[in-house]
Write a protein that holds these residues in place. Structure first.
Motif, PDB file in Angstrom:
ATOM      1  N   TYR A 157      54.883  35.414  52.734  1.00 15.11           N
ATOM      2  CA  TYR A 157      55.310  36.709  52.194  1.00 15.11           C
ATOM      3  C   TYR A 157      54.739  36.923  50.793  1.00 15.11           C
ATOM      4  O   TYR A 157      54.215  38.001  50.483  1.00 15.11           O
ATOM      5  CB  TYR A 157      56.834  36.792  52.129  1.00 15.11           C
ATOM      6  N   GLY A 158      54.808  35.892  49.959  1.00 15.90           N
ATOM      7  CA  GLY A 158      54.292  36.022  48.598  1.00 15.90           C
ATOM      8  C   GLY A 158      52.805  36.282  48.571  1.00 15.90           C
ATOM      9  O   GLY A 158      52.314  37.070  47.747  1.00 15.90           O
ATOM     10  N   ARG A 159      52.066  35.661  49.473  1.00 12.28           N
ATOM     11  CA  ARG A 159      50.621  35.880  49.527  1.00 12.28           C
ATOM     12  C   ARG A 159      50.283  37.302  49.942  1.00 12.28           C
ATOM     13  O   ARG A 159      49.193  37.808  49.634  1.00 12.28           O
ATOM     14  CB  ARG A 159      49.988  34.886  50.502  1.00 12.28           C
ATOM     15  N   GLY A 160      51.204  37.943  50.617  1.00 15.51           N
ATOM     16  CA  GLY A 160      50.972  39.324  51.031  1.00 15.51           C
ATOM     17  C   GLY A 160      51.173  40.334  49.922  1.00 15.51           C
ATOM     18  O   GLY A 160      50.862  41.521  50.089  1.00 15.51           O
ATOM     19  N   LEU A 161      51.685  39.887  48.784  1.00  8.91           N
ATOM     20  CA  LEU A 161      51.880  40.761  47.626  1.00  8.91           C
ATOM     21  C   LEU A 161      50.802  40.474  46.591  1.00  8.91           C
ATOM     22  O   LEU A 161      50.594  39.326  46.199  1.00  8.91           O
ATOM     23  CB  LEU A 161      53.264  40.523  46.999  1.00  8.91           C
ATOM     24  N   GLU A 162      50.108  41.509  46.164  1.00  8.92           N
ATOM     25  CA  GLU A 162      49.011  41.337  45.208  1.00  8.92           C
ATOM     26  C   GLU A 162      49.506  40.671  43.921  1.00  8.92           C
ATOM     27  O   GLU A 162      50.434  41.158  43.280  1.00  8.92           O
ATOM     28  CB  GLU A 162      48.383  42.685  44.862  1.00  8.92           C
ATOM     29  N   GLY A 163      48.882  39.556  43.556  1.00 10.25           N
ATOM     30  CA  GLY A 163      49.165  38.896  42.288  1.00 10.25           C
ATOM     31  C   GLY A 163      50.437  38.086  42.234  1.00 10.25           C
ATOM     32  O   GLY A 163      50.786  37.543  41.181  1.00 10.25           O
ATOM     33  N   PHE A 164      51.163  37.974  43.344  1.00  8.74           N
ATOM     34  CA  PHE A 164      52.481  37.339  43.309  1.00  8.74           C
ATOM     35  C   PHE A 164      52.390  35.854  42.959  1.00  8.74           C
ATOM     36  O   PHE A 164      53.215  35.344  42.203  1.00  8.74           O
ATOM     37  CB  PHE A 164      53.175  37.516  44.658  1.00  8.74           C
ATOM     38  N   PHE A 165      51.392  35.170  43.497  1.00 11.63           N
ATOM     39  CA  PHE A 165      51.241  33.748  43.200  1.00 11.63           C
ATOM     40  C   PHE A 165      50.038  33.470  42.289  1.00 11.63           C
ATOM     41  O   PHE A 165      49.620  32.330  42.141  1.00 11.63           O
ATOM     42  CB  PHE A 165      51.088  32.940  44.496  1.00 11.63           C
ATOM     43  N   ASP A 166      49.512  34.499  41.666  1.00 16.60           N
ATOM     44  CA  ASP A 166      48.343  34.347  40.790  1.00 16.60           C
ATOM     45  C   ASP A 166      48.791  33.830  39.424  1.00 16.60           C
ATOM     46  O   ASP A 166      49.830  34.229  38.915  1.00 16.60           O
ATOM     47  CB  ASP A 166      47.635  35.693  40.628  1.00 16.60           C
ATOM     48  N   ILE A 167      47.994  32.939  38.842  1.00 19.29           N
ATOM     49  CA  ILE A 167      48.370  32.400  37.530  1.00 19.29           C
ATOM     50  C   ILE A 167      47.898  33.295  36.385  1.00 19.29           C
ATOM     51  O   ILE A 167      48.360  33.152  35.253  1.00 19.29           O
ATOM     52  CB  ILE A 167      47.819  30.974  37.326  1.00 19.29           C
ATOM     53  N   MET A 168      46.971  34.214  36.661  1.00 17.14           N
ATOM     54  CA  MET A 168      46.437  35.091  35.618  1.00 17.14           C
ATOM     55  C   MET A 168      46.838  36.552  35.811  1.00 17.14           C
ATOM     56  O   MET A 168      46.492  37.405  35.013  1.00 17.14           O
ATOM     57  CB  MET A 168      44.907  35.004  35.583  1.00 17.14           C
ATOM     58  N   LYS A 169      47.545  36.847  36.881  1.00 18.64           N
ATOM     59  CA  LYS A 169      47.984  38.213  37.149  1.00 18.64           C
ATOM     60  C   LYS A 169      49.455  38.182  37.553  1.00 18.64           C
ATOM     61  O   LYS A 169      49.981  37.128  37.914  1.00 18.64           O
ATOM     62  CB  LYS A 169      47.167  38.841  38.286  1.00 18.64           C
ATOM     63  N   TYR A 170      50.098  39.329  37.477  1.00 18.44           N
ATOM     64  CA  TYR A 170      51.461  39.409  37.982  1.00 18.44           C
ATOM     65  C   TYR A 170      51.582  40.609  38.916  1.00 18.44           C
ATOM     66  O   TYR A 170      50.794  41.549  38.854  1.00 18.44           O
ATOM     67  CB  TYR A 170      52.482  39.504  36.845  1.00 18.44           C
TER      68      TYR A 170
END
Length: 508
Positions: free
Chosen positions: A217-230
Motif C-alpha cells: 500500500y505504501g509503495r502505491g503512494l508517491e513518496g511514501f517510503f522515499d527518504i528524500m521526498k514525502y
C-alpha cells in the motif's frame, strides 16, 4: 460499550494518584521532593527518563506524521532522536551526576549552572528558570491537549472538560509525591506505553493482511517510503524536500543535551556506575518504541487512509482510531481501555516531570535562590505545589483549542530547551575555559533564536525553513566560545571543581 474502557482508564488514574500519596510520605526535604534523594535505581532511571521524554508525541504526533506523509519526515526525526538519546546517555549522564555533587550538591539544572560558574548573583539560574517556565508551559499544554483529544475521540466527551480533569489528576499526584512519585509512575507508564504500541501494531498488521500488504500500500503512494521526498495527502503526489528537512529531523537529537526533565534523571541516579545499565535499558526501549510508532502510522494508512476525521490535524488521532476500531469483538473492552491508557501514560509521564521541574525553578531558583535565601523547607515545598497548580492552569488555557497540534507544540518547546541549555550543558561539562559571561551569552542567544525564528526568518522560506533548533544551537555554541575567550578566565575554584568532576568520571 465504552463503559469498560472508561472504567479501565479511571482505575489507571486512581492508581497514579495512589502512588502520589504513598511517595508523599518519603519526602522529608526539598532534595527528596525534587531529586528523590539521589536514590533512583537503573530501571527507574532509564524508564522514567525515556517515558518523560517521549510524551503523547510518541503515540499521537509521530504516528500521525507517518500516517499522513510517510517515512521521510517521521523517520528522520525518529533517527535523530535515537542518536540524541544515545549520545546523551553516553557523554552527559555520568559526568553530570558527578559534577552536580561536586558543585555544591546542585539539585536542579538552573542550580547547577549557577553553582558551576560561581554565579553569586544568580544570573544564570534566573534566566534558566524563566526559560523553563516559558517552554515547559507550552510543553505541558501539548500533554493536556492529547488528553482532551483522547477522551473526546473515544467517548465523545467534551474536549475542554476532559482536558481539565486529566490535568487535575497529574497535578494531584505530582504535587503530593514529587520527583519520586513522578519517576515511579514513569516506570509503570513507560512499560504500559510499550505494551500499548506493540499490541496495536501487531493487531493492525494482521487486519491489514500482513506486513507485505502494508508495504504494498505504501509503495502505491508517491513518496511514501522515499527518504528524500514525502507524500502530500492533499494532492496525492510526492513532494521533493531535498536535504533541509532531513537535517531538520536529525537536529531533533541535539535537543536532548538541554532537556531539564531528562537531565535531572541523570542527577538522581543512586550510583554513577549504574549509568551504563540504565543506558542499555533506555536505548532498547527507545529503539523499539520509535520504530513501532512510525510503523503504526504506516499500518494506519493502509487501513484507514480514506477516513475523513483523520484528515489534517486529525491524523494525530490514528492510534486512538486504530485501538477503538481494531479490537471490537477481539479482546475485552476493558483491555482496550488499558491499551488506550497508554496515551494517558505517555502524557502523564511527561507532564508530571515538566510541572515538577518548572515548580522547582520558581521555589528553589527564583524564590529561595534569588529573592529570599533564608526560607524553610516547608515553605519551599508549599511554593512548589502552588506553582505546579498555576503552571497547569496556564497550560490548560493554551490547550483550550481542540485543533491545536501536539507535534507543533512539542516542536517549539523542544527547540527552546535544546537551543538555550544544550550547548551550555556540553561546554559546562567538557570545556574548562567556559566562563559566566560566555554561559549567559550562549543561553540567552539560543533561547531567543529558538523562540523568534519560527515567526520571523522562517517565513522567508528556503534555507530559513530549517528547524529552528539547529541555528539556535550553532549560534549559542559560537557565542559561548567567543565571549568566554574574549573575557577573563574562570577562577581557580571553578577550575578545581571541573578537574575533580573529570577525575571522578575517568576513575570509574
Amino acid at each position: 460499550m465504552s463503559i469498560p474502557i472508561l472504567i479501565a482508564m479511571v482505575l489507571y488514574m486512581a492508581m497514579v494518584i495512589g502512588i502520589g500519596f504513598i511517595c508523599s510520605k518519603k519526602n522529608q526535604n526539598s532534595e527528596d521532593y525534587f531529586l528523590g534523594g539521589r536514590g533512583l535505581g537503573p530501571w527507574v532511571t532509564a524508564m522514567s527518563a525515556e517515558a518523560s521524554d517521549m510524551s503523547s508525541w510518541l503515540l499521537m504526533g509521530l504516528p500521525g506524521l507517518a500516517f499522513a506523509t510517510g517515512f521521510s519526515q517521521a523517520g528522520w526525526t525518529a533517527i535523530g532522536l535515537i542518536l540524541g538519546t544515545y549520545l546523551n546517555w553516553k557523554i552527559i549522564a555520568k559526568r553530570l551526576r558527578h559534577y552536580t555533587e561536586v558543585s555544591e550538591n546542585s539539585i536542579t539544572v538552573p542550580d547547577f549552572f549557577s553553582n558551576r560558574f560561581k554565579d553569586d548573583k544568580k544570573i544564570l539560574s534566573s534566566i534558566s528558570a524563566i526559560m523553563i517556565l516559558i517552554f515547559f508551559t507550552v510543553y505541558t499544554a501539548s500533554g493536556f491537549a492529547a488528553c482532551g483529544t483522547l477522551f473526546n475521540s473515544v467517548f465523545g466527551l467534551n474536549y475542554q472538560a476532559s482536558m481539565i480533569v486529566c490535568a487535575a489528576v497529574i497535578v494531584i499526584y505530582t504535587s503530593l509525591g514529587g520527583f519520586l512519585a513522578a519517576s515511579t509512575t514513569d516506570l509503570i507508564q513507560g512499560l504500559l506505553m510499550s505494551f500499548a504500541i506493540v499490541v496495536v501494531l501487531i493487531v493492525g498488521i494482521v487486519a491489514a493482511g500482513g506486513v507485505g500488504s502494508v508495504i504494498e500500500y505504501g509503495r502505491g503512494l508517491e513518496g511514501f517510503f522515499d527518504i528524500m521526498k514525502y507524500h502530500d495527502p492533499a494532492s496525492g503526489h510526492a513532494v521533493s524536500q531535498g536535504i533541509l528537512p532531513i537535517v531538520s529531523g536529525l537536529a531533533w537529537g541535539l535537543g536532548y543535551f538541554g532537556m531539564p526533565h531528562i537531565l535531572v534523571r541523570f542527577m538522581a541516579i543512586r550510583d554513577p556506575e549504574e549509568v551504563k545499565k540504565s543506558r542499555n535499558i533506555a536505548m532498547t526501549w527507545v529503539l523499539i518504541s520509535l520504530a513501532v510508532a512510525v510503523c503504526i502510522g504506516f499500518t494506519g494508512a493502509a487501513l484507514y487512509s480514506d477516513v475523513p476525521e483523520l484528515a489534517g490535524n486529525g491524523n494525530q488521532r490514528i492510534f486512538i482510531y486504530m485501538t477503538t476500531h481494531l479490537f471490537q469483538g477481539i479482546i475485552p473492552l476493558f483491555i482496550a481501555g488499558i491499551i488506550l491508557s497508554g496515551i494517558l501514560a505517555a502524557t502523564m509521564s511527561t507532564s508530571d516531570s515538566q510541572l515538577l521541574i518548572a515548580s522547582s525553578c520558581v521555589s528553589k531558583d527564583l524564590f529561595q535562590g534569588l529573592l529570599k535565601k533564608e526560607v524553610s523547607e516547608k515553605h519551599v515545598l508549599m511554593i512548589s505545589r502552588v506553582t505546579t497548580i498555576l503552571i497547569a492552569l496556564i497550560g490548560i488555557v493554551i490547550a483550550m483549542d481542540e485543533n491545536s497540534s501536539v507535534f507543533g507544540l512539542v516542536e517549539n518547546a523542544w527547540a527552546g530547551f535544546g537551543g538555550a541549555f544544550g550547548p551550555l550543558m556540553l561546554f559546562s561539562l567538557f570545556w574548562k575555559r567556559t566562563n559566566l559571561k560566555g554561559a549567559a551569552a550562549g543561553m540567552l542567544s539560543g533561547g531567543i533564536i529558538a523562540l523568534v525564528w519560527p515567526f520571523t526568518l522562517a517565513k522567508l522560506g528556503g534555507i530559513f525553513e530549517i528547524y529552528c533548533l539547529l541555528p539556535a544551537f550553532i549560534v549559542s555554541s559560537l557565542l559561548i566560545v567567543v565571549v568566554s575567550l574574549c573575557t577573563e578566565e574562570p577562577d581557580d575554584v571553578v577550575k578545581q571543581e571541573f578537574d575533580q568532576a573529570k577525575q571522578l568520571s575517568m576513575e570509574e
